[in-house]
Design a protein around this motif. Structure first.
Motif, PDB file in Angstrom:
ATOM      1  N   LEU B 180       5.926 -37.485  33.794  1.00 42.00           N
ATOM      2  CA  LEU B 180       7.294 -36.966  33.797  1.00 42.00           C
ATOM      3  C   LEU B 180       7.961 -37.217  32.445  1.00 42.00           C
ATOM      4  O   LEU B 180       8.568 -36.316  31.854  1.00 42.00           O
ATOM      5  CB  LEU B 180       8.096 -37.634  34.921  1.00 42.00           C
ATOM      6  CG  LEU B 180       9.582 -37.317  34.989  1.00 42.00           C
ATOM      7  CD1 LEU B 180       9.804 -35.838  35.231  1.00 42.00           C
ATOM      8  CD2 LEU B 180      10.255 -38.133  36.082  1.00 42.00           C
ATOM      9  N   GLY B 181       7.805 -38.457  31.945  1.00 39.97           N
ATOM     10  CA  GLY B 181       8.375 -38.815  30.640  1.00 39.97           C
ATOM     11  C   GLY B 181       7.833 -37.926  29.538  1.00 39.97           C
ATOM     12  O   GLY B 181       8.574 -37.471  28.671  1.00 39.97           O
ATOM     13  N   PHE B 182       6.529 -37.634  29.603  1.00 38.06           N
ATOM     14  CA  PHE B 182       5.886 -36.803  28.587  1.00 38.06           C
ATOM     15  C   PHE B 182       6.485 -35.399  28.578  1.00 38.06           C
ATOM     16  O   PHE B 182       6.893 -34.889  27.537  1.00 38.06           O
ATOM     17  CB  PHE B 182       4.379 -36.735  28.834  1.00 38.06           C
ATOM     18  CG  PHE B 182       3.625 -35.962  27.795  1.00 38.06           C
ATOM     19  CD1 PHE B 182       3.263 -36.565  26.596  1.00 38.06           C
ATOM     20  CD2 PHE B 182       3.287 -34.636  28.008  1.00 38.06           C
ATOM     21  CE1 PHE B 182       2.579 -35.853  25.621  1.00 38.06           C
ATOM     22  CE2 PHE B 182       2.605 -33.915  27.033  1.00 38.06           C
ATOM     23  CZ  PHE B 182       2.245 -34.536  25.842  1.00 38.06           C
ATOM     24  N   CYS B 183       6.566 -34.769  29.758  1.00 34.60           N
ATOM     25  CA  CYS B 183       7.109 -33.400  29.858  1.00 34.60           C
ATOM     26  C   CYS B 183       8.538 -33.349  29.350  1.00 34.60           C
ATOM     27  O   CYS B 183       8.911 -32.474  28.557  1.00 34.60           O
ATOM     28  CB  CYS B 183       7.070 -32.908  31.302  1.00 34.60           C
ATOM     29  SG  CYS B 183       5.410 -32.709  31.925  1.00 34.60           S
ATOM     30  N   VAL B 184       9.356 -34.313  29.784  1.00 36.44           N
ATOM     31  CA  VAL B 184      10.751 -34.330  29.350  1.00 36.44           C
ATOM     32  C   VAL B 184      10.829 -34.613  27.854  1.00 36.44           C
ATOM     33  O   VAL B 184      11.668 -34.045  27.150  1.00 36.44           O
ATOM     34  CB  VAL B 184      11.566 -35.352  30.171  1.00 36.44           C
ATOM     35  CG1 VAL B 184      12.969 -35.489  29.620  1.00 36.44           C
ATOM     36  CG2 VAL B 184      11.622 -34.927  31.628  1.00 36.44           C
ATOM     37  N   GLY B 185       9.921 -35.460  27.354  1.00 33.26           N
ATOM     38  CA  GLY B 185       9.896 -35.767  25.916  1.00 33.26           C
ATOM     39  C   GLY B 185       9.649 -34.519  25.082  1.00 33.26           C
ATOM     40  O   GLY B 185      10.325 -34.280  24.085  1.00 33.26           O
ATOM     41  N   VAL B 186       8.680 -33.697  25.499  1.00 36.88           N
ATOM     42  CA  VAL B 186       8.377 -32.442  24.790  1.00 36.88           C
ATOM     43  C   VAL B 186       9.608 -31.549  24.792  1.00 36.88           C
ATOM     44  O   VAL B 186      10.093 -31.101  23.754  1.00 36.88           O
ATOM     45  CB  VAL B 186       7.202 -31.684  25.457  1.00 36.88           C
ATOM     46  CG1 VAL B 186       7.017 -30.315  24.811  1.00 36.88           C
ATOM     47  CG2 VAL B 186       5.919 -32.488  25.357  1.00 36.88           C
ATOM     48  N   LEU B 187      10.140 -31.314  25.997  1.00 37.83           N
ATOM     49  CA  LEU B 187      11.280 -30.405  26.129  1.00 37.83           C
ATOM     50  C   LEU B 187      12.502 -30.918  25.385  1.00 37.83           C
ATOM     51  O   LEU B 187      13.215 -30.155  24.741  1.00 37.83           O
ATOM     52  CB  LEU B 187      11.615 -30.204  27.609  1.00 37.83           C
ATOM     53  CG  LEU B 187      10.601 -29.358  28.363  1.00 37.83           C
ATOM     54  CD1 LEU B 187      10.849 -29.424  29.849  1.00 37.83           C
ATOM     55  CD2 LEU B 187      10.656 -27.917  27.881  1.00 37.83           C
ATOM     56  N   SER B 188      12.723 -32.237  25.453  1.00 35.66           N
ATOM     57  CA  SER B 188      13.931 -32.761  24.825  1.00 35.66           C
ATOM     58  C   SER B 188      13.849 -32.655  23.313  1.00 35.66           C
ATOM     59  O   SER B 188      14.857 -32.405  22.661  1.00 35.66           O
ATOM     60  CB  SER B 188      14.206 -34.194  25.270  1.00 35.66           C
ATOM     61  OG  SER B 188      13.233 -35.050  24.773  1.00 35.66           O
ATOM     62  N   ALA B 189      12.663 -32.789  22.737  1.00 41.33           N
ATOM     63  CA  ALA B 189      12.548 -32.633  21.286  1.00 41.33           C
ATOM     64  C   ALA B 189      12.734 -31.180  20.889  1.00 41.33           C
ATOM     65  O   ALA B 189      13.381 -30.869  19.898  1.00 41.33           O
ATOM     66  CB  ALA B 189      11.203 -33.150  20.803  1.00 41.33           C
ATOM     67  N   VAL B 190      12.158 -30.257  21.681  1.00 38.50           N
ATOM     68  CA  VAL B 190      12.287 -28.834  21.374  1.00 38.50           C
ATOM     69  C   VAL B 190      13.742 -28.389  21.539  1.00 38.50           C
ATOM     70  O   VAL B 190      14.275 -27.634  20.742  1.00 38.50           O
ATOM     71  CB  VAL B 190      11.380 -27.976  22.283  1.00 38.50           C
ATOM     72  CG1 VAL B 190      11.700 -26.497  22.120  1.00 38.50           C
ATOM     73  CG2 VAL B 190       9.921 -28.223  21.941  1.00 38.50           C
ATOM     74  N   MET B 191      14.400 -28.904  22.581  1.00 32.34           N
ATOM     75  CA  MET B 191      15.754 -28.456  22.881  1.00 32.34           C
ATOM     76  C   MET B 191      16.808 -29.332  22.222  1.00 32.34           C
ATOM     77  O   MET B 191      17.995 -29.030  22.303  1.00 32.34           O
ATOM     78  CB  MET B 191      15.954 -28.429  24.402  1.00 32.34           C
ATOM     79  CG  MET B 191      15.016 -27.447  25.081  1.00 32.34           C
ATOM     80  SD  MET B 191      14.802 -27.735  26.846  1.00 32.34           S
ATOM     81  CE  MET B 191      16.295 -27.010  27.482  1.00 32.34           C
ATOM     82  N   GLY B 192      16.383 -30.405  21.588  1.00 37.18           N
ATOM     83  CA  GLY B 192      17.329 -31.247  20.855  1.00 37.18           C
ATOM     84  C   GLY B 192      18.283 -32.009  21.743  1.00 37.18           C
ATOM     85  O   GLY B 192      19.466 -32.111  21.467  1.00 37.18           O
ATOM     86  N   ILE B 193      17.785 -32.566  22.818  1.00 45.17           N
ATOM     87  CA  ILE B 193      18.639 -33.252  23.772  1.00 45.17           C
ATOM     88  C   ILE B 193      17.944 -34.508  24.277  1.00 45.17           C
ATOM     89  O   ILE B 193      16.753 -34.704  24.049  1.00 45.17           O
ATOM     90  CB  ILE B 193      18.938 -32.344  24.981  1.00 45.17           C
ATOM     91  CG1 ILE B 193      17.635 -31.656  25.393  1.00 45.17           C
ATOM     92  CG2 ILE B 193      20.011 -31.338  24.650  1.00 45.17           C
ATOM     93  CD1 ILE B 193      17.627 -31.177  26.773  1.00 45.17           C
ATOM     94  N   GLY B 194      18.667 -35.355  24.990  1.00 46.62           N
ATOM     95  CA  GLY B 194      18.073 -36.569  25.539  1.00 46.62           C
ATOM     96  C   GLY B 194      17.214 -36.262  26.746  1.00 46.62           C
ATOM     97  O   GLY B 194      16.261 -36.963  27.048  1.00 46.62           O
TER      98      GLY B 194
END
Lengths: 247, 306
Positions: B180-194
């Motif tokens: 879960l952390g990995f998926c959110v980490g990818v998305l958060s870096a791409v989308m520029g959010i926490g």
């Protein structure tokens, strides 16, 4: 500061490109050779003043440092507006403003305007993308329109006022979002629709004070800057929670 | 009163920035989301160049999350073990995300990718949360109605590396929070959010964590992901405006404290319904913007100065 002034005066050069035999000179200077972007910076104005030795017309051009610019065009793809086409141009000035004592068309011949790049219509961008010439022109026009709206290309030319036949002055205003760098202020002395004299003076736009130091630090020691930014944020977060501790 | 931001290279009204920070901080305190998904677009709206808005929001999130975690921790609402397990995946994911970001930026499609990610994810999540919270509220009204099972067994619970998360009263595979952390980490870096607004529903519905533990634990994880993004952005793109981040923080941390207090007074399902409404509103706005003809067909992307 005085040394800087001397250097700038030395940089200012005088050229007489045409009309041999007649000493047509224009002498001009700026009220200030530098614009300092400080914390409260909301734009600036600089007065250009000077004299010509015989009656004639004067055109002044302010040009920011040139750079490559890519412009994208959006198109509807599967119902969604997306960036579809891009063209990259070289030698695009980051700022452009022009002033004259009369409408430009009445003063300068199209050939002279093209030669000295007077007016936004006379930019000669280097096309860096493999596109057809008319497509490139289409994008170049769009680039100019976008920059005009952003306030970095002047939408219309400013007014140069004459005091008598020889002395002239005008004010250039710069918006808060001006790019930094060494600008060139060119003053053209025009007679019979041709440029007979010219002078170029540099204008330096730079950040000063704490902001300049922060900017420098962020670029030179970027990792340390990032680390400090993180530590500062952690400290601020902790400090701000203290008054609420016993709540 | 205007203040000049040294990295963004624009002058903005100091009270607008403080107010924006306070408003987003309040939401962040109520929901435990970092608020980046609101802060970043709002900054772009008031004239901050997009790359600087993304990077400075990450910097602001670090401080806001620290403040938020402390508030939740004093109430005993932080599961540190769960937070750090999520973080292992989160850090790895954010490296992959930054790499993807660079590729899309080079293709000129990063803004489209960001918008599409927002529309899809916010739309789905908002819809699911809205439905679920309405059901929960209806159940509370009719006390006689059948209570749902505490948790349902799926293939997710058959994964190895079973770990006990005492604070959350869970015994699940550590691979779940890491993934879960990995998926959110990818998305958060791409989308520029926490990534809190993605993390929170996933923690509730996928991991089955108690709602009270979720905001604090999510914020704990956001501190480190946001710090990592701030460092990477400062190092590679020079787009972190610390002055902007600090101004947003001053408003933000105070807003977050009040938000946390306000949040504890609301019941879980009301909280989730409110969040669902906000999430759906943002998704609808973004979807609308993608399909209407833009006012400006031509655009010059803000160049990455460096």
């Amino acid at each position: 500061m005085r040394n800087a002034r001397l250097l700038l005066s030395a940089l200012a050069l005088v050229v007489s490109p045409s009309s041999p035999g007649i000493a047509d000179t224009v002498t001009a200077d700026l009220s200030s050779h530098s614009i300092a972007i400080t914390t409260g910076f909301t734009g600036a104005s600089v007065v250009l003043f000077g004299a010509i030795d015989q009656p004639g017309d004067v055109v002044a051009v302010v040009r920011g440092p040139e750079r490559d610019v890519t412009i994208w065009r959006k198109a509807k793809i599967a119902g969604i507006w997306a960036n579809a086409e891009a063209v990259t141009f070289g030698n695009v000035p980051s700022f452009y403003a022009v002033a004259a004592n009369r409408p430009l068309d009445d003063i300068v011949s199209p050939a002279a305007a093209a030669l000295y790049k007077i007016g936004v219509g006379n930019f000669k961008f280097e096309v860096k993308s493999p596109v057809a010439p008319e497509r490139a022109q289409f994008f170049a026009d769009a680039l100019i329109a976008v920059q005009k709206r952003a306030g970095v290309f002047s939408p219309s030319h400013g007014k140069i006022a004459f005091l008598g036949d020889r002395l002239f002055r005008t004010t250039f205003t710069f918006p808060a979002n001006i790019p930094t760098g060494v600008y060139q202020v060119e003053v053209f002395y025009v007679r019979d629709k041709d440029v007979v004299g010219a002078q170029t003076t540099p204008l330096i736009v730079s950040k000063v004070g704490v902001d300049a130091a922060v900017f420098e630090f962020a670029h030179r020691r970027s990792l340390a800057y990032g680390a400090i930014a993180v530590v500062m944020a952690v400290m601020a977060g902790w400090l701000a929670s203290l008054p609420f501790r016993n709540a | 009163m205007d203040v000049y931001l040294p990295i963004a290279e624009v002058s903005l009204d100091i009270f607008v920035l403080l107010g924006l920070g306070a408003a987003v901080g309040f939401l962040s305190g109520v929901f435990g989301v970092g608020g980046g998904f609101l802060l970043t677009p709002l900054l772009i709206l008031i004239g901050v160049p997009a790359p600087v808005a993304v990077a400075s929001s990450a910097n602001q999130l670090v401080g806001a999350s620290v403040s938020g975690v402390l508030a939740h921790w004093r109430r005993g609402h932080v599961d540190f073990k769960m937070g750090f397990t999520l973080l292992v995946g989160g850090i790895a994911g954010s490296f992959l995300g930054i790499w993807l970001f660079t590729i899309f930026a080079r293709l000129g499609q990063i803004e489209l990718v960001i918008s599409l990610c927002y529309v899809v994810l916010l739309g789905v999540l908002g819809f699911m949360m809205g439905i679920e919270s309405v059901h929960a509220m209806l159940r509370r009204r009719r006390p006689g109605a059948a209570r749902r099972k505490l948790h349902r067994h799926t293939w997710l619970h058959g994964l190895p590396l079973k770990t006990r998360f005492r604070k959350s009263q869970l015994y699940i595979s550590a691979l779940l929070p890491i993934g879960l952390g990995f998926c959110v980490g990818v998305l958060s870096a791409v989308m520029g959010i926490g990534g809190g607004f993605l993390m929170i529903p996933a923690m509730i519905y996928m991991l089955g964590m108690p709602t009270t533990m979720v905001p604090g634990t999510s914020l704990l994880q956001i501190i480190f992901v946001a710090a990592n993004v701030t460092l990477l952005q400062a190092y590679t793109n020079h787009t972190v405006d610390a002055v902007l981040a600090l101004l947003l923080l001053v408003g933000g941390v105070i807003g977050a404290q009040f938000g946390t207090r306000f949040g504890t007074r609301l019941r879980g399902e009301q909280l989730r319904f409110l969040l669902a409404v906000i999430v759906l509103a943002v998704a609808a706005q973004l979807a609308h913007d993608l399909t209407i003809k833009p006012k400006e067909l031509f655009a010059i992307p803000t160049d990455m100065r460096g």
